[in-house]
Motif scaffolding. Structure first.
Motif, PDB file in Angstrom:
ATOM      1  N   THR A 181     -27.124  19.606 -49.251  1.00 44.41           N
ATOM      2  CA  THR A 181     -27.533  20.883 -49.267  1.00 44.41           C
ATOM      3  C   THR A 181     -28.794  21.093 -50.351  1.00 44.41           C
ATOM      4  OG1 THR A 181     -26.146  21.502 -50.937  1.00 44.41           O
ATOM      5  CG2 THR A 181     -25.587  22.121 -48.723  1.00 44.41           C
ATOM      6  N   PRO A 234     -31.759  20.826 -49.988  1.00 43.34           N
ATOM      7  CA  PRO A 234     -32.978  21.594 -49.273  1.00 43.34           C
ATOM      8  C   PRO A 234     -32.927  22.846 -49.746  1.00 43.34           C
ATOM      9  CG  PRO A 234     -32.344  19.835 -47.766  1.00 43.34           C
ATOM     10  CD  PRO A 234     -31.413  19.813 -48.953  1.00 43.34           C
ATOM     11  N   ALA A 235     -31.735  23.378 -50.197  1.00 44.28           N
ATOM     12  CA  ALA A 235     -31.375  24.960 -50.235  1.00 44.28           C
ATOM     13  C   ALA A 235     -31.630  25.327 -51.461  1.00 44.28           C
ATOM     14  CB  ALA A 235     -30.198  25.405 -49.867  1.00 44.28           C
ATOM     15  N   ARG A 240     -40.504  16.361 -48.106  1.00 46.86           N
ATOM     16  CA  ARG A 240     -40.169  16.783 -47.133  1.00 46.86           C
ATOM     17  C   ARG A 240     -41.470  17.132 -46.162  1.00 46.86           C
ATOM     18  NH1 ARG A 240     -40.991  21.869 -44.980  1.00 46.86           N
ATOM     19  NH2 ARG A 240     -41.106  22.916 -47.014  1.00 46.86           N
ATOM     20  N   ALA A 280     -31.001  21.054 -40.926  1.00 46.87           N
ATOM     21  CA  ALA A 280     -32.082  21.615 -40.719  1.00 46.87           C
ATOM     22  C   ALA A 280     -33.453  21.248 -40.864  1.00 46.87           C
ATOM     23  CB  ALA A 280     -31.868  23.166 -41.511  1.00 46.87           C
ATOM     24  N   VAL A 281     -33.690  20.466 -41.840  1.00 40.43           N
ATOM     25  CA  VAL A 281     -34.918  19.784 -42.090  1.00 40.43           C
ATOM     26  C   VAL A 281     -35.248  18.580 -40.943  1.00 40.43           C
ATOM     27  CG1 VAL A 281     -36.397  18.344 -43.755  1.00 40.43           C
ATOM     28  CG2 VAL A 281     -34.679  20.079 -44.654  1.00 40.43           C
ATOM     29  N   GLU A 322     -35.944  26.342 -49.525  1.00 40.81           N
ATOM     30  CA  GLU A 322     -36.528  26.056 -48.594  1.00 40.81           C
ATOM     31  C   GLU A 322     -35.795  25.843 -47.099  1.00 40.81           C
ATOM     32  OE1 GLU A 322     -39.066  22.699 -49.329  1.00 40.81           O
ATOM     33  OE2 GLU A 322     -39.049  23.003 -51.480  1.00 40.81           O
ATOM     34  N   PHE A 323     -34.980  25.146 -47.011  1.00 40.00           N
ATOM     35  CA  PHE A 323     -33.904  25.127 -45.561  1.00 40.00           C
ATOM     36  C   PHE A 323     -32.691  25.150 -46.319  1.00 40.00           C
ATOM     37  CE2 PHE A 323     -38.157  23.703 -44.080  1.00 40.00           C
ATOM     38  CZ  PHE A 323     -37.917  23.884 -42.389  1.00 40.00           C
ATOM     39  N   SER A 324     -31.677  25.089 -45.038  1.00 37.71           N
ATOM     40  CA  SER A 324     -30.298  25.533 -45.566  1.00 37.71           C
ATOM     41  C   SER A 324     -29.775  24.093 -46.022  1.00 37.71           C
ATOM     42  CB  SER A 324     -29.338  25.960 -44.266  1.00 37.71           C
ATOM     43  OG  SER A 324     -29.649  25.496 -43.140  1.00 37.71           O
ATOM     44  N   ASP A 325     -30.066  23.065 -45.213  1.00 37.57           N
ATOM     45  CA  ASP A 325     -29.496  21.770 -45.326  1.00 37.57           C
ATOM     46  C   ASP A 325     -30.268  20.501 -44.831  1.00 37.57           C
ATOM     47  OD1 ASP A 325     -28.673  21.324 -42.773  1.00 37.57           O
ATOM     48  OD2 ASP A 325     -26.869  22.315 -43.262  1.00 37.57           O
ATOM     49  N   GLU A 365     -36.420  20.377 -37.662  1.00 38.04           N
ATOM     50  CA  GLU A 365     -37.530  20.918 -37.997  1.00 38.04           C
ATOM     51  C   GLU A 365     -38.617  19.772 -37.648  1.00 38.04           C
ATOM     52  OE1 GLU A 365     -38.721  23.903 -38.182  1.00 38.04           O
ATOM     53  OE2 GLU A 365     -40.807  23.384 -38.294  1.00 38.04           O
ATOM     54  N   ARG A 377     -36.809  18.388 -49.450  1.00 40.84           N
ATOM     55  CA  ARG A 377     -37.630  19.547 -49.759  1.00 40.84           C
ATOM     56  C   ARG A 377     -38.954  19.011 -50.542  1.00 40.84           C
ATOM     57  NH1 ARG A 377     -33.540  20.044 -54.687  1.00 40.84           N
ATOM     58  NH2 ARG A 377     -34.962  19.287 -56.266  1.00 40.84           N
TER      59      ARG A 377
END
Ligand SMILES: NC(=O)c1ccc[n+]([C@@H]2O[C@H](COP(=O)([O-])OP(=O)(O)OC[C@H]3O[C@@H](n4cnc5c(N)ncnc54)[C@H](O)[C@@H]3O)[C@@H](O)[C@H]2O)c1
Length: 269
Positions: free
Chosen positions: A42, A44-45, A21, A55-56, A49-52, A59, A17
């Motif tokens: 997790t 990032p959550a 990130r 997901a980052v 920002e993101f679920s985990d 992206e 994150r």
């Protein structure tokens, strides 16, 4: 199209994150394969920002380079060794190391309270030291030797504008970031003849999700389209500085600290 980091592999700590990130995404955009990282899957959550990490990674993978994710506490030597093994197996040798994990987050998971010099709790001092200084040193110890062997590499340690001036509160955090700056210089001295460059970036206050969630922000400094540079930074503005230091245009820049703060620290040192 050739991109300036094609064929390079980067490891960005704390890149689930926030600034890390965006740095990881920028390096991938320039062609680098990237290992992203956070303390757990997790993280990032935490500030939405993101679920985990998965997901980052997905992206960042849109830039067309290889992306993998690792987790672990950078202040734990065994965890760092495991992450190194996983990255070696997944992406091969790392050429660009960005030590971004850290921050003024204490033992309870939020800002230490109290957070001044004389009252901060011992547990908070320990956690801050692990996250900001010991972790940076352990990751360097694990990832730099292969760079030395190869005779090339670029390391960027993320410090802070707070490293360059007296601060209270955030005393211990600032002190540790000052240590990160000095460690950067010492490491550059130690590796002067090895072809590995070590630099630091000191961001000023920058609009990450965590930054906005953990402090009272000044609305007058939020708008980046204004003429004044006395505003908060955008994460991309820090990432651009990191990408520059990582790449060939910075090939003769070593042991320096680049203060990316709009001019908040207009003094030498
Ligand atoms: N945002 C700012 O205004 C600002 C200003 C100056 C410096 N910085 C520095 O930039 C870096 C990123 O800050 P951010 O604003 O993106 O915050 P952030 O909290 O969003 O990101 C920091 C990341 O580091 C990870 N991390 C922290 N300790 C760790 C540990 N021991 N092991 C593994 N992961 C760990 C966190 O889980 C998080 O993902 C930090 O080093 C911070 O001190 C930020």
């Amino acid at each position: 199209m050739t991109r300036e980091l094609d064929g390079r592999t980067a490891f960005v700590t704390g890149s689930g994150r926030g600034l890390g990130r965006v740095m990881a995404a920028r390096l991938a955009e320039l062609g680098a394969d990237v290992a992203i990282h956070d303390i757990d899957w997790t993280a990032p959550a935490k500030y939405g920002e993101f679920s985990d990490l998965g997901a980052v990674a997905k992206e960042i993978g849109k830039h067309g380079t290889r992306v993998m994710a690792v987790t672990g506490n950078i202040g734990d030597k065994a965890a760092v060794a495991e992450m190194k093994q996983a990255i070696d197996a997944g992406l091969g040798e790392v050429h660009i190391l960005v030590n971004c994990a850290g921050g003024d987050i204490g033992a309870s998971g939020g800002k230490p309270n109290p957070n001044n010099a004389l009252d901060i709790a011992f547990e908070d001092i320990q956690v801050l030291t692990n996250n900001n200084l010991i972790g940076t040193i352990l990751v360097c110890q694990a990832f730099i030797p292969p760079m030395v062997k190869a005779g090339s590499g670029s390391v960027i340690n993320i410090a802070s504008a707070a490293a360059h001036m007296g601060c209270s509160p955030e005393v211990v955090y600032s002190t540790l970031k000052a240590a990160v700056v000095h460690y950067t210089r010492c490491l550059a001295k130690e590796l002067l003849h090895e072809g590995v460059r070590i630099n630091a970036v000191s961001p000023g206050a920058t609009k990450t999700a965590r930054f906005q969630a953990t402090r009272v922000v000044d609305p007058a400094r939020m708008d980046s389209s204004i003429r004044s540079l006395a505003r908060y930074g955008e994460p991309e503005e820090i990432a651009d500085a990191v990408a520059f230091l990582a790449g060939p245009r910075a090939r003769f820049i070593n042991g320096q600290v680049l203060r990316v703060d709009g001019g908040v620290t207009l003094f030498p040192g």
